[in-house]
Design a protein around this motif. Sequence first.
Motif, mmCIF file in Angstrom:
data_model
loop_
_atom_site.group_PDB
_atom_site.id
_atom_site.type_symbol
_atom_site.label_atom_id
_atom_site.label_comp_id
_atom_site.label_asym_id
_atom_site.label_seq_id
_atom_site.Cartn_x
_atom_site.Cartn_y
_atom_site.Cartn_z
ATOM 1 N N LEU A 154 -7.078 -44.004 -16.548
ATOM 2 C CA LEU A 154 -8.003 -44.941 -17.199
ATOM 3 C C LEU A 154 -9.167 -44.221 -17.868
ATOM 4 O O LEU A 154 -9.560 -44.569 -18.984
ATOM 5 C CB LEU A 154 -8.539 -45.940 -16.175
ATOM 6 C CG LEU A 154 -7.549 -46.951 -15.597
ATOM 7 C CD1 LEU A 154 -8.228 -47.802 -14.532
ATOM 8 C CD2 LEU A 154 -6.946 -47.830 -16.679
ATOM 9 N N THR A 155 -9.714 -43.205 -17.179
ATOM 10 C CA THR A 155 -10.882 -42.511 -17.741
ATOM 11 C C THR A 155 -10.566 -41.849 -19.074
ATOM 12 O O THR A 155 -11.464 -41.602 -19.876
ATOM 13 C CB THR A 155 -11.421 -41.445 -16.767
ATOM 14 O OG1 THR A 155 -10.410 -40.460 -16.517
ATOM 15 C CG2 THR A 155 -11.859 -42.075 -15.461
ATOM 16 N N GLN A 156 -9.309 -41.572 -19.307
ATOM 17 C CA GLN A 156 -8.892 -40.920 -20.554
ATOM 18 C C GLN A 156 -8.659 -41.912 -21.687
ATOM 19 O O GLN A 156 -8.440 -41.513 -22.828
ATOM 20 C CB GLN A 156 -7.613 -40.109 -20.304
ATOM 21 C CG GLN A 156 -7.802 -38.971 -19.316
ATOM 22 C CD GLN A 156 -6.484 -38.369 -18.860
ATOM 23 O OE1 GLN A 156 -5.403 -38.872 -19.161
ATOM 24 N NE2 GLN A 156 -6.575 -37.278 -18.119
ATOM 25 N N HIS A 157 -8.712 -43.202 -21.357
ATOM 26 C CA HIS A 157 -8.331 -44.206 -22.366
ATOM 27 C C HIS A 157 -9.333 -45.347 -22.543
ATOM 28 O O HIS A 157 -9.018 -46.324 -23.219
ATOM 29 C CB HIS A 157 -6.952 -44.771 -22.020
ATOM 30 C CG HIS A 157 -5.861 -43.745 -22.088
ATOM 31 N ND1 HIS A 157 -5.384 -43.244 -23.278
ATOM 32 C CD2 HIS A 157 -5.188 -43.095 -21.099
ATOM 33 C CE1 HIS A 157 -4.450 -42.339 -23.034
ATOM 34 N NE2 HIS A 157 -4.320 -42.223 -21.720
ATOM 35 N N VAL A 158 -10.526 -45.236 -21.947
ATOM 36 C CA VAL A 158 -11.543 -46.277 -22.138
ATOM 37 C C VAL A 158 -12.314 -46.007 -23.430
ATOM 38 O O VAL A 158 -12.895 -44.936 -23.603
ATOM 39 C CB VAL A 158 -12.535 -46.332 -20.962
ATOM 40 C CG1 VAL A 158 -13.590 -47.404 -21.220
ATOM 41 C CG2 VAL A 158 -11.803 -46.618 -19.657
ATOM 42 N N GLU A 159 -12.319 -46.976 -24.316
ATOM 43 C CA GLU A 159 -13.102 -46.893 -25.552
ATOM 44 C C GLU A 159 -14.476 -47.515 -25.324
ATOM 45 O O GLU A 159 -14.593 -48.571 -24.702
ATOM 46 C CB GLU A 159 -12.394 -47.621 -26.698
ATOM 47 C CG GLU A 159 -11.088 -46.985 -27.141
ATOM 48 C CD GLU A 159 -11.300 -45.787 -28.049
ATOM 49 O OE1 GLU A 159 -12.462 -45.522 -28.447
ATOM 50 O OE2 GLU A 159 -10.299 -45.121 -28.364
ATOM 51 N N HIS A 160 -15.512 -46.851 -25.826
ATOM 52 C CA HIS A 160 -16.879 -47.364 -25.797
ATOM 53 C C HIS A 160 -17.325 -47.504 -27.261
ATOM 54 O O HIS A 160 -17.446 -46.506 -27.961
ATOM 55 C CB HIS A 160 -17.835 -46.377 -25.123
ATOM 56 C CG HIS A 160 -17.502 -45.990 -23.716
ATOM 57 N ND1 HIS A 160 -16.300 -45.411 -23.347
ATOM 58 C CD2 HIS A 160 -18.252 -46.047 -22.576
ATOM 59 C CE1 HIS A 160 -16.317 -45.163 -22.044
ATOM 60 N NE2 HIS A 160 -17.484 -45.532 -21.555
ATOM 61 N N ILE A 161 -17.565 -48.704 -27.706
ATOM 62 C CA ILE A 161 -18.069 -48.933 -29.061
ATOM 63 C C ILE A 161 -19.381 -49.701 -28.921
ATOM 64 O O ILE A 161 -19.405 -50.796 -28.356
ATOM 65 C CB ILE A 161 -17.081 -49.753 -29.915
ATOM 66 C CG1 ILE A 161 -15.683 -49.114 -29.897
ATOM 67 C CG2 ILE A 161 -17.604 -49.903 -31.339
ATOM 68 C CD1 ILE A 161 -15.622 -47.728 -30.496
ATOM 69 N N PHE A 162 -20.476 -49.127 -29.414
ATOM 70 C CA PHE A 162 -21.747 -49.813 -29.184
ATOM 71 C C PHE A 162 -22.740 -49.570 -30.312
ATOM 72 O O PHE A 162 -22.616 -48.628 -31.104
ATOM 73 C CB PHE A 162 -22.338 -49.407 -27.830
ATOM 74 C CG PHE A 162 -22.826 -47.986 -27.746
ATOM 75 C CD1 PHE A 162 -24.176 -47.701 -27.817
ATOM 76 C CD2 PHE A 162 -21.933 -46.932 -27.585
ATOM 77 C CE1 PHE A 162 -24.642 -46.397 -27.719
ATOM 78 C CE2 PHE A 162 -22.382 -45.625 -27.486
ATOM 79 C CZ PHE A 162 -23.745 -45.350 -27.553
#
Length: 286
Positions: A154-162
Amino acid sequence: MTVQIITDSGADLPKDLLVQYNIDVIPLRVYDEQDTEFLDSVTLAPKQLFDGMRAGQVYKTSLPFYETIRQTFVTYAAKNIPCLYLAFSSELSGTYQSAMLVKQDVEEEYTEATISIIDTKCASTGQGLVVLEAAKLAQQGKTIEEICNHVTFLTQHVEHIFTVDDLQTLVRGGRVSKVAGFIGGLLNIKPLLHVEEGKLIPIEKIRGRKKVLQRMIDIMAERGSDLENQVIGISHGDDLEAAQKLQEMIQERFGTQTFVINSIGAAIGAHAGPGTLALFFLNQTK
């Protein structure tokens, strides 16, 4: 034996989920200009922090107390309960490194202890979504090895858009470069950022709040996978209306039904500022 999931307040999860999934949270520290010390979301609520920032107050942050981390680990080590600590990105905080030192200390005293620590490379509700999935697996009786394997994926595939209202707040806290900060506050230009290998990276500048929301959705469409069936995270800097609008846009475009929406905590809020809006999702689900 059920694995105990531990995180820090950088995860920005709603309190009801923390209780429901028995997640132990170690608070980061926040200081105002008078050097008054607060514990993130314990003795300093996000709303109080954002109101202070709007009034011109500048806050700084610090790691959790060493002893606080140690006592948390000892609580479970003494009972021989395996625990997994999912830490705020090591690129944004020294919390992970500090926890590793505490782990060594505790394991010397409690030689049978099982303490695992993972640098999530995530922040805010991006970290929170990883923690939540780990806690669900723990409640299902999965082993610590099984949980760690899934969390690592999961840590390799979480996107953060802000986006933030004022990029200078991030610049002042050393979270992005001064070159990137130059665009902050100019002609209603809103910076759009993401997280890459745990670091905050500016990706675009957009004029106007409405266009920013639409662009966040477009990037979600470009990068996301199986968005209809994901749990989507949205966090905000005292702007629930914008968060709910973003939720509606996501529901309309992708049919997503499950969301975790929460205010950014005081520690992350001290660097991001009021008006921040962040979106979190997976770019790969399996």
